[in-house]
Scaffold this active site. Structure first.
Site, PDB file in Angstrom:
ATOM      1  CB  ALA A   1      -0.916  -0.007   1.227  1.00  0.00           C
TER       2      ALA A   1
ATOM      3  CE1 TYR B   1      16.071  -8.816  -2.927  1.00  0.00           C
ATOM      4  CE2 TYR B   1      15.003 -10.350  -1.420  1.00  0.00           C
ATOM      5  CZ  TYR B   1      16.144  -9.896  -2.073  1.00  0.00           C
ATOM      6  OH  TYR B   1      17.352 -10.526  -1.856  1.00  0.00           O
TER       7      TYR B   1
ATOM      8  CB  THR C   1      26.135  -8.870   3.334  1.00  0.00           C
ATOM      9  OG1 THR C   1      24.734  -8.634   3.528  1.00  0.00           O
ATOM     10  CG2 THR C   1      26.356 -10.199   2.662  1.00  0.00           C
TER      11      THR C   1
END
Ligand code: NAD
Length: 460
Positions: free
Chosen positions: A309, A364, A401
């Site tokens: 949204a 993603y 990472t």
């Protein structure tokens, strides 16, 4: 501040304190280093169900290692009865050949083998179960039995994870027995330290000669996008360590970093935004000048997190383009121009969030699930099969990472433990899997998405 807390937690005193509080202190995983003489050393116990078909292949692989091999009475009998079947106190690996199991009641042989021996598995040990692809079985009973091996291996992985040990199933299609070697060796070796609860599918292909353990990629050209830092840098390092010449791609703002990495590795830096219209041509030209490419690693990726949204369309579109569509355009151009050499490898970088989904990551997760769809589809492509080109993906879980270091301390501490090995993985763990896909001996390994996640508790 958070670094100081982290240091304390990882100190001997911190570990003692956490142990006393009942918090799991993970076992340090054994990883590859160049002083290791062989892909496997130590004692291994090989067991078998009825009519095991891969035992002699297993035997010949161990003959080319530093292993001390023992056989269960069933395996020894099937190998001709002349194999020494004494036992060791402890094993670095337990290997069970279930390829001949046709009926659910026959699975009891696997129960007996693991029931008797699993306590003897050492820390950082390996369990490998060998089977056949269930959909290629001749009867529904056999298909069900072979599929049972998957549930067994995933559960064994959960039972041995606390000692840093792993378990996987390798399914070998009919006619592909000679293609087993690279998968068996990779899984048994320390290079697969952070992979657990996986199924590796092996199919029939040519070119299965096993090359030098330390330099399997000698003479190969590898393309790595997003190579200037993080996982991409580790991939570039590892492929170069294994003998490949690396062509690294990254965006203009990363030029200094990319040049540093490529100079260190004697590679070639190409500055390009992979989403730009001319990127496929620029990359193809750079690879053409080197005589073509053998290993293509689509690693460049971004996150632009917001619940759907609140997400802007440009952030949706940018994530899908970088993580998915751009890689497809580059591969298409490389194929069209015949720039991928025979026996090449195309490798995508997916994510556990592409498998399980994640709140705030619809863009993603859609892109990373798309990477898997692309692999599934392309693995069936005649164009790739004709050139002996494989296509696979890695799906990393929690990898240590800069990206994961930015997660708030307590969420991070919790997040990295949500898997059977109770720890985060290292970029090199992802890179080792990519090198395994790129290995000339892995031509039978195609259509796989291997999770490098320590058997994450989420994402199925
Ligand atoms: P990172 O941000 O450290 O590195 C990504 C690299 O890609 C950067 O060098 C960046 O400049 C480059 N890049 C981004 N957009 C580009 C473009 N348009 N053109 C060329 N290069 C571009 O990320 P990372 O953590 O190393 O992740 C590497 C890959 O692994 C990504 O695909 C990511 O989605 C995936 N992954 C990471 C994790 C993790 O835990 N870190 C988990 C799952 C999947």
């Amino acid at each position: 501040m958070s670094d100081r807390i982290e240091k304390l937690i990882n100190s001997a005193a911190g570990k003692k304190l956490l142990g006393a509080m009942g918090v799991t202190v993970p076992t340090e995983l054994l990883r590859y280093d160049t002083t290791q003489h062989s892909y496997f050393s130590g004692a291994v116990l090989v067991g078998a169900g009825d009519n095991a078909q891969l035992l002699s292949r297993v035997q010949s692989n161990f003959a080319e290692s530093d292993a001390q091999v023992f056989y269960s009475p069933e395996a020894a009998t099937q190998l001709g009865g002349n194999t020494d079947s004494n036992t060791a106190e402890r094993y670095q690996a337990l290997v069970f050949d279930g390829s001949g199991l046709l009926d659910a009641t026959e699975l009891v042989s696997a129960y007996r083998f693991f029931n008797a021996n699993i306590r003897k598995l050492k820390s950082s040990g390996r369990i490998v179960i060998l089977g056949r692809p269930h959909l290629l079985c001749a009867t529904p009973e056999a298909a069900a039995t072979q599929r049972s091996l998957e549930g067994l291996s995933r559960s064994l992985a959960k039972e041995v994870g606390s000692k840093g040990a792993t378990a996987q199933l390798i399914t070998v299609a009919d006619g592909a027995d000679a293609n087993l070697d690279s998968s068996l060796r990779f899984i048994l070796s320390p290079k697969s330290a952070y992979i657990s609860g996986q199924v590796i599918k092996v199919r029939a292909a040519s070119a299965n000669t096993i090359s030098d353990w330390h330099k399997p990629l000698a003479g190969k050209i590898a393309l790595v996008t997003g190579a200037s830092r993080g996982i991409g840098e580790a991939i570039a390092d590892t492929l170069a360590r294994d003998g490949a010449t690396v062509v690294g791609v990254d965006v203009a703002p990363m030029e200094t970093d990319l040049n540093k990495v490529m100079t260190r590795l004697n590679g070639k830096a190409v500055i390009a935004d992979i989403t730009s219209a001319d990127a496929p041509a620029i990359i193809t030209k750079a690879l053409g000048e080197l005589g073509g490419v053998d290993i293509i690693v689509h690693n460049a990726g971004v996150t632009r997190d917001k619940t759907i949204a609140n997400m802007s369309e440009p952030h949706w579109q940018m994530t899908l383009d970088i993580n998915l569509a751009a890689a497809q355009r580059i591969t298409a151009e490389l194929l069209k121009t015949n720039t991928i050499n025979d026996g090449g490898s195309i490798i995508g970088v997916s994510s556990m969030n592409g498998i399980g989904g994640q709140r705030g990551q619809t863009n993603y997760a859609a892109s990373k699930a798309g990477v898997i769809g692309y692999v599934d589809f392309m693995a069936q492509s005649k164009e790739l099969a004709d050139k002996n080109i494989t296509v696979n993906a890695v799906a990393p879980g929690f990898i240590e990472t800069a990206m994961t270091a930015a997660i708030p301390l307590f969420t991070r501490m919790f997040g990295r433990r949500l898997n059977s090995l109770s720890q985060g993985g290292l970029p090199v763990d992802v890179a080792e899997t990519i090198s395994f896909f790129g290995n000339p001996a892995s031509r039978g390994v195609s259509g796989n998405t291997v999770r490098v996640c320590g058997q994450s508790w989420f994402g199925a």
